[in-house]
Write a protein that holds these residues in place. Structure first.
Motif, PDB file in Angstrom:
ATOM      1  N   LEU A  44       0.832  -1.205   0.000  1.00  0.00           N
ATOM      2  CA  LEU A  44       0.000   0.000   0.000  1.00  0.00           C
ATOM      3  C   LEU A  44       0.868   1.257   0.000  1.00  0.00           C
ATOM      4  N   LEU A  45       1.854   1.294   0.866  1.00  0.00           N
ATOM      5  CA  LEU A  45       2.733   2.471   0.938  1.00  0.00           C
ATOM      6  C   LEU A  45       3.573   2.619  -0.325  1.00  0.00           C
ATOM      7  N   GLN A  46       3.970   1.496  -0.905  1.00  0.00           N
ATOM      8  CA  GLN A  46       4.721   1.536  -2.155  1.00  0.00           C
ATOM      9  C   GLN A  46       3.866   2.136  -3.274  1.00  0.00           C
ATOM     10  N   LEU A  47       2.603   1.739  -3.352  1.00  0.00           N
ATOM     11  CA  LEU A  47       1.708   2.286  -4.367  1.00  0.00           C
ATOM     12  C   LEU A  47       1.540   3.790  -4.192  1.00  0.00           C
ATOM     13  N   ARG A  48       1.311   4.229  -2.971  1.00  0.00           N
ATOM     14  CA  ARG A  48       1.160   5.669  -2.742  1.00  0.00           C
ATOM     15  C   ARG A  48       2.421   6.419  -3.162  1.00  0.00           C
ATOM     16  N   SER A  49       3.582   5.882  -2.859  1.00  0.00           N
ATOM     17  CA  SER A  49       4.833   6.525  -3.242  1.00  0.00           C
ATOM     18  C   SER A  49       5.006   6.544  -4.762  1.00  0.00           C
TER      19      SER A  49
ATOM     20  N   ALA B 184      -1.242   2.552 -11.978  1.00  0.00           N
ATOM     21  CA  ALA B 184      -1.395   2.924 -13.386  1.00  0.00           C
ATOM     22  C   ALA B 184      -1.921   1.757 -14.220  1.00  0.00           C
ATOM     23  N   ALA B 185      -1.423   0.565 -13.994  1.00  0.00           N
ATOM     24  CA  ALA B 185      -1.827  -0.604 -14.778  1.00  0.00           C
ATOM     25  C   ALA B 185      -3.249  -1.061 -14.470  1.00  0.00           C
ATOM     26  N   ALA B 186      -3.837  -0.583 -13.370  1.00  0.00           N
ATOM     27  CA  ALA B 186      -5.175  -1.016 -12.967  1.00  0.00           C
ATOM     28  C   ALA B 186      -6.242   0.050 -13.215  1.00  0.00           C
ATOM     29  N   ARG B 187      -5.872   1.164 -13.811  1.00  0.00           N
ATOM     30  CA  ARG B 187      -6.844   2.238 -14.047  1.00  0.00           C
ATOM     31  C   ARG B 187      -7.844   1.842 -15.128  1.00  0.00           C
ATOM     32  N   GLY B 188      -9.020   2.447 -15.058  1.00  0.00           N
ATOM     33  CA  GLY B 188     -10.052   2.172 -16.040  1.00  0.00           C
ATOM     34  C   GLY B 188     -10.913   0.968 -15.712  1.00  0.00           C
ATOM     35  N   GLN B 189     -10.698   0.359 -14.560  1.00  0.00           N
ATOM     36  CA  GLN B 189     -11.468  -0.819 -14.155  1.00  0.00           C
ATOM     37  C   GLN B 189     -12.531  -0.485 -13.108  1.00  0.00           C
ATOM     38  N   GLY B 190     -12.607   0.790 -12.716  1.00  0.00           N
ATOM     39  CA  GLY B 190     -13.603   1.197 -11.735  1.00  0.00           C
ATOM     40  C   GLY B 190     -13.240   0.869 -10.291  1.00  0.00           C
ATOM     41  N   LEU B 191     -11.971   0.598 -10.030  1.00  0.00           N
ATOM     42  CA  LEU B 191     -11.568   0.209  -8.677  1.00  0.00           C
ATOM     43  C   LEU B 191     -11.752   1.343  -7.675  1.00  0.00           C
ATOM     44  N   SER B 192     -11.313   2.541  -8.020  1.00  0.00           N
ATOM     45  CA  SER B 192     -11.465   3.664  -7.095  1.00  0.00           C
ATOM     46  C   SER B 192     -12.941   3.990  -6.873  1.00  0.00           C
ATOM     47  N   SER B 193     -13.754   3.857  -7.889  1.00  0.00           N
ATOM     48  CA  SER B 193     -15.193   4.087  -7.727  1.00  0.00           C
ATOM     49  C   SER B 193     -15.785   3.073  -6.756  1.00  0.00           C
ATOM     50  N   ARG B 194     -15.410   1.813  -6.902  1.00  0.00           N
ATOM     51  CA  ARG B 194     -15.890   0.786  -5.971  1.00  0.00           C
ATOM     52  C   ARG B 194     -15.447   1.092  -4.553  1.00  0.00           C
TER      53      ARG B 194
ATOM     54  N   GLY C  49      -4.187 -10.186  -4.725  1.00  0.00           N
ATOM     55  CA  GLY C  49      -3.663 -11.352  -4.027  1.00  0.00           C
ATOM     56  C   GLY C  49      -2.211 -11.200  -3.630  1.00  0.00           C
ATOM     57  N   GLY C  50      -1.603 -10.087  -3.929  1.00  0.00           N
ATOM     58  CA  GLY C  50      -0.214  -9.883  -3.563  1.00  0.00           C
ATOM     59  C   GLY C  50       0.234  -8.438  -3.679  1.00  0.00           C
ATOM     60  N   ARG C  51      -0.493  -7.666  -4.470  1.00  0.00           N
ATOM     61  CA  ARG C  51      -0.126  -6.265  -4.680  1.00  0.00           C
ATOM     62  C   ARG C  51      -1.383  -5.409  -4.588  1.00  0.00           C
ATOM     63  N   VAL C  52      -1.293  -4.319  -3.831  1.00  0.00           N
ATOM     64  CA  VAL C  52      -2.419  -3.389  -3.712  1.00  0.00           C
ATOM     65  C   VAL C  52      -2.580  -2.662  -5.048  1.00  0.00           C
ATOM     66  N   LEU C  53      -3.808  -2.695  -5.582  1.00  0.00           N
ATOM     67  CA  LEU C  53      -4.103  -2.057  -6.863  1.00  0.00           C
ATOM     68  C   LEU C  53      -4.746  -0.691  -6.698  1.00  0.00           C
ATOM     69  N   SER C  54      -5.523  -0.523  -5.635  1.00  0.00           N
ATOM     70  CA  SER C  54      -6.234   0.726  -5.392  1.00  0.00           C
ATOM     71  C   SER C  54      -6.461   0.844  -3.892  1.00  0.00           C
ATOM     72  N   ALA C  55      -6.420   2.073  -3.385  1.00  0.00           N
ATOM     73  CA  ALA C  55      -6.541   2.258  -1.939  1.00  0.00           C
ATOM     74  C   ALA C  55      -7.020   3.661  -1.620  1.00  0.00           C
ATOM     75  N   LEU C  56      -7.514   3.811  -0.402  1.00  0.00           N
ATOM     76  CA  LEU C  56      -7.792   5.123   0.169  1.00  0.00           C
ATOM     77  C   LEU C  56      -7.782   4.982   1.678  1.00  0.00           C
ATOM     78  N   ARG C  57      -7.710   6.115   2.360  1.00  0.00           N
ATOM     79  CA  ARG C  57      -7.799   6.074   3.817  1.00  0.00           C
ATOM     80  C   ARG C  57      -8.903   7.009   4.270  1.00  0.00           C
ATOM     81  N   LEU C  58      -9.470   6.675   5.419  1.00  0.00           N
ATOM     82  CA  LEU C  58     -10.551   7.447   6.002  1.00  0.00           C
ATOM     83  C   LEU C  58     -10.116   7.876   7.394  1.00  0.00           C
ATOM     84  N   LEU C  59      -9.954   9.184   7.563  1.00  0.00           N
ATOM     85  CA  LEU C  59      -9.536   9.755   8.830  1.00  0.00           C
ATOM     86  C   LEU C  59     -10.746  10.308   9.564  1.00  0.00           C
TER      87      LEU C  59
END
Length: 149
Positions: A24-29, A85-95, A60-70
């Motif tokens: 998760l932290l790697q993806l954000r970076s 980048a490779a997972a965009r267009g699949q509606g993951l952030s919308s879900r 199953g091994g790599r975070v594709l999309s994430a957010l945090r709620l404070l």
């Protein structure tokens, strides 16, 4: 047969396994620091707050999309919304965003990149105030009222 959509996962900081937290932290970076060329302190101390909830989708091994709620004084603050980048267009952030809104009570606030304001509006957010620069990228404050369930 269509494969099942990846599950949305949730954890507080102390519930993370080390590999998932690293991913998760790697993806954000990768996205916020490298792709968007913003030198800032992503590890701001808020990830570890007891009321902070992290939501993500992985393969199953790599975070594709994430957010945090404070939890802020008057709002639940949505932030660090990110998709690989490779997972965009699949509606993951919308879900993820729809799930987070359903799993929390609001009202909600976020600091969204200005070009994403129409996307956030689809989820009931409205702009509050003028746009501003944050780390060299135009942003706007957006809020959504609590929903009586």
């Amino acid at each position: 047969m269509t494969p099942a959509a990846p599950l949305i996962r949730e954890a507080r900081f102390e519930e993370f396994d080390p590999q998932t937290l690293y991913s998760l932290l790697q993806l954000r970076s990768e996205i916020f620091v490298v792709e968007q060329d913003c030198v800032y302190l992503d590890l701001d101390g808020r990830d570890t707050e007891p009321q902070t909830r992290h939501f993500w989708i992985d393969d199953g091994g790599r975070v594709l999309s994430a957010l945090r709620l404070l939890r802020d004084e008057h709002y639940e603050r949505i932030g660090r919304v990110v998709t690989a980048a490779a997972a965009r267009g699949q509606g993951l952030s919308s879900r993820l965003l729809a799930h987070t809104l359903e799993a929390s009570s609001g009202p909600w606030i976020l600091s969204g990149q200005l070009h994403l304001a129409p996307w956030y509006e689809r989820f009931g957010f409205g702009a509050r105030g003028d746009d501003y620069l944050e780390d060299g990228i135009p942003h706007i404050c957006m809020v959504r009222p609590a929903i009586n369930r």
